[in-house]
Scaffold this motif. Structure first.
Motif, PDB file in Angstrom:
ATOM      1  N   SER A 296       0.833  -1.200   0.000  1.00 37.85           N
ATOM      2  CA  SER A 296       0.000   0.000   0.000  1.00 37.85           C
ATOM      3  C   SER A 296       0.870   1.253   0.000  1.00 37.85           C
ATOM      4  O   SER A 296       1.855   1.337   0.734  1.00 37.85           O
ATOM      5  N   THR A 297       0.486   2.236  -0.807  1.00 34.06           N
ATOM      6  CA  THR A 297       1.202   3.511  -0.843  1.00 34.06           C
ATOM      7  C   THR A 297       0.629   4.501   0.160  1.00 34.06           C
ATOM      8  O   THR A 297       1.074   5.641   0.214  1.00 34.06           O
ATOM      9  N   GLY A 298      -0.350   4.089   0.951  1.00 32.18           N
ATOM     10  CA  GLY A 298      -0.885   4.914   2.026  1.00 32.18           C
ATOM     11  C   GLY A 298      -2.135   5.684   1.641  1.00 32.18           C
ATOM     12  O   GLY A 298      -2.530   5.721   0.474  1.00 32.18           O
ATOM     13  N   PRO A 299      -2.751   6.321   2.623  1.00 32.68           N
ATOM     14  CA  PRO A 299      -4.029   6.987   2.386  1.00 32.68           C
ATOM     15  C   PRO A 299      -3.934   8.229   1.506  1.00 32.68           C
ATOM     16  O   PRO A 299      -4.901   8.577   0.825  1.00 32.68           O
ATOM     17  N   ILE A 300      -2.789   8.892   1.482  1.00 31.89           N
ATOM     18  CA  ILE A 300      -2.660  10.108   0.657  1.00 31.89           C
ATOM     19  C   ILE A 300      -2.663   9.756  -0.823  1.00 31.89           C
ATOM     20  O   ILE A 300      -3.372  10.367  -1.620  1.00 31.89           O
ATOM     21  N   HIS A 301      -1.899   8.740  -1.203  1.00 28.94           N
ATOM     22  CA  HIS A 301      -1.802   8.352  -2.616  1.00 28.94           C
ATOM     23  C   HIS A 301      -2.874   7.331  -2.988  1.00 28.94           C
ATOM     24  O   HIS A 301      -3.285   7.260  -4.138  1.00 28.94           O
ATOM     25  N   GLY A 302      -3.282   6.530  -2.035  1.00 26.47           N
ATOM     26  CA  GLY A 302      -4.378   5.590  -2.249  1.00 26.47           C
ATOM     27  C   GLY A 302      -4.132   4.522  -3.288  1.00 26.47           C
ATOM     28  O   GLY A 302      -5.061   4.036  -3.911  1.00 26.47           O
ATOM     29  N   GLY A 303      -2.902   4.126  -3.480  1.00 18.68           N
ATOM     30  CA  GLY A 303      -2.602   3.108  -4.474  1.00 18.68           C
ATOM     31  C   GLY A 303      -1.889   1.920  -3.863  1.00 18.68           C
ATOM     32  O   GLY A 303      -1.876   1.731  -2.647  1.00 18.68           O
ATOM     33  N   ARG A 304      -1.315   1.122  -4.737  1.00 20.51           N
ATOM     34  CA  ARG A 304      -0.548  -0.024  -4.285  1.00 20.51           C
ATOM     35  C   ARG A 304       0.551  -0.312  -5.293  1.00 20.51           C
ATOM     36  O   ARG A 304       0.440   0.015  -6.470  1.00 20.51           O
ATOM     37  N   ILE A 305       1.620  -0.907  -4.806  1.00 22.11           N
ATOM     38  CA  ILE A 305       2.740  -1.346  -5.638  1.00 22.11           C
ATOM     39  C   ILE A 305       2.587  -2.841  -5.807  1.00 22.11           C
ATOM     40  O   ILE A 305       2.449  -3.575  -4.825  1.00 22.11           O
ATOM     41  N   ASP A 306       2.602  -3.326  -7.052  1.00 23.30           N
ATOM     42  CA  ASP A 306       2.419  -4.764  -7.293  1.00 23.30           C
ATOM     43  C   ASP A 306       3.470  -5.587  -6.562  1.00 23.30           C
ATOM     44  O   ASP A 306       3.147  -6.471  -5.790  1.00 23.30           O
ATOM     45  N   SER A 307       4.743  -5.308  -6.824  1.00 26.85           N
ATOM     46  CA  SER A 307       5.837  -6.065  -6.196  1.00 26.85           C
ATOM     47  C   SER A 307       6.944  -5.098  -5.816  1.00 26.85           C
ATOM     48  O   SER A 307       7.350  -4.260  -6.622  1.00 26.85           O
ATOM     49  N   LEU A 308       7.441  -5.248  -4.598  1.00 28.58           N
ATOM     50  CA  LEU A 308       8.483  -4.368  -4.100  1.00 28.58           C
ATOM     51  C   LEU A 308       9.689  -5.203  -3.686  1.00 28.58           C
ATOM     52  O   LEU A 308       9.533  -6.255  -3.055  1.00 28.58           O
ATOM     53  N   GLY A 309      10.879  -4.746  -4.064  1.00 29.50           N
ATOM     54  CA  GLY A 309      12.100  -5.449  -3.711  1.00 29.50           C
ATOM     55  C   GLY A 309      13.234  -4.475  -3.485  1.00 29.50           C
ATOM     56  O   GLY A 309      13.054  -3.263  -3.571  1.00 29.50           O
ATOM     57  N   LEU A 310      14.404  -5.022  -3.197  1.00 33.13           N
ATOM     58  CA  LEU A 310      15.620  -4.231  -3.021  1.00 33.13           C
ATOM     59  C   LEU A 310      16.703  -4.746  -3.959  1.00 33.13           C
ATOM     60  O   LEU A 310      16.890  -5.961  -4.085  1.00 33.13           O
ATOM     61  N   ASP A 311      17.423  -3.816  -4.603  1.00 34.62           N
ATOM     62  CA  ASP A 311      18.533  -4.246  -5.451  1.00 34.62           C
ATOM     63  C   ASP A 311      19.774  -4.468  -4.600  1.00 34.62           C
ATOM     64  O   ASP A 311      19.733  -4.322  -3.373  1.00 34.62           O
ATOM     65  N   GLU A 312      20.899  -4.804  -5.240  1.00 33.07           N
ATOM     66  CA  GLU A 312      22.117  -5.158  -4.510  1.00 33.07           C
ATOM     67  C   GLU A 312      22.678  -3.994  -3.701  1.00 33.07           C
ATOM     68  O   GLU A 312      23.421  -4.199  -2.739  1.00 33.07           O
ATOM     69  N   SER A 313      22.301  -2.757  -4.030  1.00 31.49           N
ATOM     70  CA  SER A 313      22.791  -1.601  -3.266  1.00 31.49           C
ATOM     71  C   SER A 313      21.783  -1.153  -2.205  1.00 31.49           C
ATOM     72  O   SER A 313      22.012  -0.151  -1.528  1.00 31.49           O
ATOM     73  N   GLY A 314      20.671  -1.887  -2.073  1.00 29.52           N
ATOM     74  CA  GLY A 314      19.663  -1.552  -1.077  1.00 29.52           C
ATOM     75  C   GLY A 314      18.630  -0.548  -1.541  1.00 29.52           C
ATOM     76  O   GLY A 314      17.815  -0.095  -0.748  1.00 29.52           O
TER      77      GLY A 314
END
Length: 81
Positions: free
Chosen positions: A52-70
């Motif tokens: 969830s992107t929170g109540p202000i933006h009201g959206g969602r991110i399908d998939s979230l990850g971290l690359d090798e540099s964080g």
């Protein structure tokens, strides 16, 4: 479609067979596959699905990850049929 062919290897007899491409039935099928193999496919450590992107933006991110540099990596899936 391009001339790119896909093959599956058989480790028991070192053979290969061509894999016929097909469309996924639903977006969630592709999302689940990518999330399960995100490190191998993208070099990204998978964190969470449908973030969830929170109540202000009201959206969602399908998939979230971290690359090798964080750094955060956002992967969005779209059906373009």
């Amino acid at each position: 479609m391009s001339g790119l062919k896909l093959f599956r290897t058989n480790t028991t007899n070192s053979g290969v067979r061509e894999v016929m491409p097909r469309l996924a039935e639903v977006e969630a099928d592709v999302q689940g596959l990518v999330e399960a193999h995100m490190a191998a496919l993208l070099g990204v450590r998978f964190l969470v699905s449908e973030y969830s992107t929170g109540p202000i933006h009201g959206g969602r991110i399908d998939s979230l990850g971290l690359d090798e540099s964080g750094s955060p990596v956002i992967v969005e899936f779209t059906d373009r049929r």
